[in-house]
Design an enzyme around this catalytic site. Structure first.
Site, PDB file in Angstrom:
ATOM      1  N   GLU A   1     -29.594 -67.431  18.801  1.00  0.00           N
ATOM      2  CA  GLU A   1     -30.169 -66.095  18.979  1.00  0.00           C
ATOM      3  C   GLU A   1     -31.344 -65.959  18.026  1.00  0.00           C
ATOM      4  O   GLU A   1     -31.326 -66.512  16.920  1.00  0.00           O
ATOM      5  CB  GLU A   1     -29.116 -65.026  18.657  1.00  0.00           C
ATOM      6  CG  GLU A   1     -29.688 -63.615  18.723  1.00  0.00           C
ATOM      7  CD  GLU A   1     -28.629 -62.520  18.792  1.00  0.00           C
ATOM      8  OE1 GLU A   1     -27.449 -62.810  18.531  1.00  0.00           O
ATOM      9  OE2 GLU A   1     -29.001 -61.379  19.105  1.00  0.00           O
TER      10      GLU A   1
ATOM     11  N   CYS B   1     -26.737 -59.906  20.961  1.00  0.00           N
ATOM     12  CA  CYS B   1     -27.197 -58.532  21.210  1.00  0.00           C
ATOM     13  C   CYS B   1     -28.652 -58.475  21.652  1.00  0.00           C
ATOM     14  O   CYS B   1     -29.082 -57.482  22.232  1.00  0.00           O
ATOM     15  CB  CYS B   1     -27.031 -57.693  19.953  1.00  0.00           C
ATOM     16  SG  CYS B   1     -25.316 -57.355  19.566  1.00  0.00           S
TER      17      CYS B   1
ATOM     18  N   GLU C   1     -21.886 -58.514  25.054  1.00  0.00           N
ATOM     19  CA  GLU C   1     -20.694 -58.034  24.342  1.00  0.00           C
ATOM     20  C   GLU C   1     -20.380 -56.622  24.810  1.00  0.00           C
ATOM     21  O   GLU C   1     -20.127 -55.736  24.004  1.00  0.00           O
ATOM     22  CB  GLU C   1     -21.022 -58.053  22.846  1.00  0.00           C
ATOM     23  CG  GLU C   1     -19.865 -58.189  21.944  1.00  0.00           C
ATOM     24  CD  GLU C   1     -20.318 -58.333  20.490  1.00  0.00           C
ATOM     25  OE1 GLU C   1     -21.015 -57.428  19.980  1.00  0.00           O
ATOM     26  OE2 GLU C   1     -19.952 -59.335  19.860  1.00  0.00           O
TER      27      GLU C   1
END
Ligand code: AHR
Length: 657
Positions: free
Chosen positions: A46, A242, A374
């Site tokens: 990420e 995220c 998520e």
């Protein structure tokens, strides 16, 4: 308070357990209990902690396209030898909505040099005698044919490399040059100045080391990719996390905006810029120089299955939680279909053609696709269903990954697990950022999982130990040992757990938002944490079939603070045994290897341990906690070893089956 916390952790985890005596273990070598997928141990990438921009993506210029909210962030005016003038920021929103902002250098003195200097990502790391490639998209706005002087400047202000760029015309064009650094400096900067009088417009001012991974022009930082390569990962999950979801939907990750020429990739703020006020990082944006094409290429280089995760029409529920109405989800689903075409499609298709134009006519063989990161709640299930309905019909060959929320055992988790099972999702992504204690106590987590349900993708996990000042200090030996213990349970249950990845993967020591992390780096150095070496032992000593290793007929899941798993690979003629001794006493272990296999008389042993459970690796002492290799003798079919306190052992035994 800190001391109290520490002593509590220690009392629960590593309390002295005297008189543990001898443990007799039995290993059944002839009967495999499950297959281990070749892609079992992977990596989670990420763009967090300067993972991409400022990290893996080797660009040294920060805010190269002047698109940060503050267009001059990272830049300052610069002049030499009585040069002077003015700097302007111009915006061509109509002509170039994707990359509208550019810089005008109006140099007003016949003499001297005038322009700008870029500070890099916490400085620019340069090495003596290495070449750096400069490029700029520029035009002459007024004045004589200008010359632009490009200088590398060390942290003391001296010039350590120089080149001159000429050939400016009234049309925008890419101009290039290269320079060699005479010194090594982690905090150099780049000066770009017009010589004499003239007005020059500039955009995409860029500097890359020539030495990149596989020497690809404007590619990835070789030392960081090498660390990933050494893990021999079975898959590469990208682009997060995220970051897929975005703070709001306008800032979600949109893969189509990350492919094609870099100057046409629309830069957006990185969600980790503002996520944690205590780690606010105002200069964190996403240039997408490392975009989906580069991710696929990286996966291929690493020999890893690509595993992209797509936004499912939901922004991060920790932030705005914005939802796309169900009847407006089609463009999101179309993005998924187009991504499959980009990865696997024929070169005559729209997206397959782009892949070919970018340099890869062969397909990338995409097999997995994650829908949402998520998320939680029925809103997620409804959106997942919409994606699955189309994808199952049009691409039954693609395995779908669904989510189970941010925690490993709360109400949201159980709700989603049941729903995902009803949906017959292929893999469920579980996340656990928990204490070492949790990891030690959950080595049996999967022993009773439903064998007929979806498979598990342990997609993000890390043991979070106590806080200390130094960034790397959360990556303690204790945290790594607890992960090693827990991972014995992943091996034992490889029929259920098909994939696993530690998270996050990388962090810049001066620009992190989240820790612990697997790999730490600065502008010139990289260090593997104890957790990295645990992952590496699992992924390089893996085997492809699970073997039963027991004590008194039961798997070792913490009895006497011992944990064990075993596997074999008939192709390379190896048996692997992993043992964790989580006690602070040494323990004697006798392993009887049952079966018809014939074993080599010597076995290789990799041992990880440390005197201090809170020990961690640093740039200065990168080898404090690393595997130490040795050999032991095997008598017949018996391994007899005294395990050191707080230790992780991997035995690699040559065998004829
Ligand atoms: O790994 C850091 C973050 O943890 C990921 O972005 C997110 O999926 C999880 O909450």
């Amino acid at each position: 308070m800190k001391k109290l916390l520490l002593s509590l952790i220690f009392s629960t985890i590593i309390a002295a357990t005297p008189g543990m005596g001898q443990s007799r273990l039995t290993l059944e070598v002839d009967h495999a209990t499950a297959a281990i997928k070749p892609y079992m141990w992977g990596i989670f990438f990420e763009d967090i902690n300067f993972g991409a921009d400022g990290g893996l993506y080797a660009e040294l210029v920060k805010n190269r396209s002047f698109e940060f909210y503050e267009p001059m962030m990272g830049w300052k005016e610069a002049s030499k030898e009585e040069g002077n003038g003015k700097i302007f920021i111009l915006k061509r929103e109509q002509k170039k909505p994707v990359n509208p902002t550019y810089l005008r250098i109006d140099s007003r003195n016949d003499q001297g040099l005038y322009g700008v200097v870029n500070e890099g990502f916490r400085g620019m790391g340069v090495r003596a005698n290495e070449r750096y490639n400069f490029s700029v998209i520029a035009r002459k706005a007024d004045g004589d044919t200008p010359e632009v002087v490009v200088e590398l400047v060390n942290s003391e202000g001296s010039v350590i490399g120089q080149t001159t760029i000429t050939g400016f015309t009234k049309e925008w064009q890419k101009l290039e040059g290269s320079l060699t650094s005479s010194q090594t400096d982690p905090k150099a900067s780049l000066r770009v100045m017009v010589k004499g009088k003239g007005i020059v417009d500039m955009d995409m001012i860029s500097l890359f080391p020539e030495n990149t991974w596989k020497n690809r022009k404007n590619g990835l930082r070789a030392d960081l990719v090498q660390m990933l390569y050494d893990l021999k990962p079975g898959f590469l999950r990208f682009p997060g996390g995220c970051i897929v979801e975005g703070h709001d939907l306008s800032l979600r990750y949109q893969w189509k905006k990350t492919v094609g020429p870099v100057e046409e990739r629309e830069m957006i703020i990185n969600r980790w810029n503002t996520e944690f006020m205590h780690r606010h990082t105002p200069d964190y944006f996403q240039s997408f120089g490392l975009g989906f094409y580069e991710y696929f290429l990286l996966a291929e280089d690493l020999g890893a299955e690509p595993l992209p995760i797509l936004n499912c029409g939901m922004a991060c529920q920790y932030n705005t939680g914005e939802l796309v109405p169900l009847d407006e989800l089609d463009p999101y689903i179309q993005d998924a279909l187009d991504l499959i075409e980009f990865a696997n499609g024929d070169t005559t298709t729209q997206w397959g053609k782009l892949r070919a134009q970018m340099g890869h006519p062969q397909p990338f063989n995409l097999k997995f696709l994650g829908i949402g990161n998520e998320q939680w709640g029925e809103q997620y299930v409804e959106r997942y269903q919409k994606f699955a309905e189309v994808l199952r019909q049009k691409h039954p060959e693609i395995m779908l990954v669904g989510g189970s929320g941010p925690k490993p055992e709360d109400e949201r988790f159980h709700y989603l697990w049941n729903e995902m099972k009803d949906e017959e999702v292929d893999l469920i992504d579980e996340h656990y950022y928990m204490s070492p204690d949790w990891f030690f106590s959950n080595a049996d987590r999967y022993d009773d999982y439903d064998r007929n349900g979806p498979k598990v993708f342990a997609g993000e996990y890390a043991a979070h130990g106590p806080e200390k000042e130094y960034p790397l200090s959360k990556n303690t030996w204790l945290s790594a040992l607890s992960e090693a213990a827990f991972m014995t349970g992943l091996v034992r249950n490889a029929d259920v757990v098909n994939m696993a990845s530690y998270a996050p993967l990388m962090a810049h020591v001066e620009a992190w938002q989240w820790r612990p992390d697997l790999i730490w780096f600065d502008n010139l150095n990289v260090v593997g944490t104890p957790n990295y070496y645990v992952q590496k032992l699992y992924s390089t000593c893996t085997g492809n079939e699970v073997l039963n290793i027991t004590k008194d007929g039961s798997p070792l899941t913490g009895q006497n603070k011992l944990y064990a798993s075993a596997s074999r690979d008939k192709n390379n003629g190896k048996v692997y045994i992993k043992l964790v001794n989580a006690s602070n006493n040494s323990q004697e272990v006798i392993i009887n290897m049952n079966g018809n296999a014939k074993f080599d008389k010597k076995a290789t042993v990799y041992l990880m341990t440390a005197d201090d459970p809170l020990a961690y690796n640093t740039f200065e002492t990168p080898k404090k906690v690393v595997p130490v290799q040795s050999t032991i003798k095997i008598k017949g079919k018996v391994i007899h070893e005294t395990l050191q306190p707080m230790s992780f052992y991997v035995f690699e035994i040559g065998a004829k089956f």
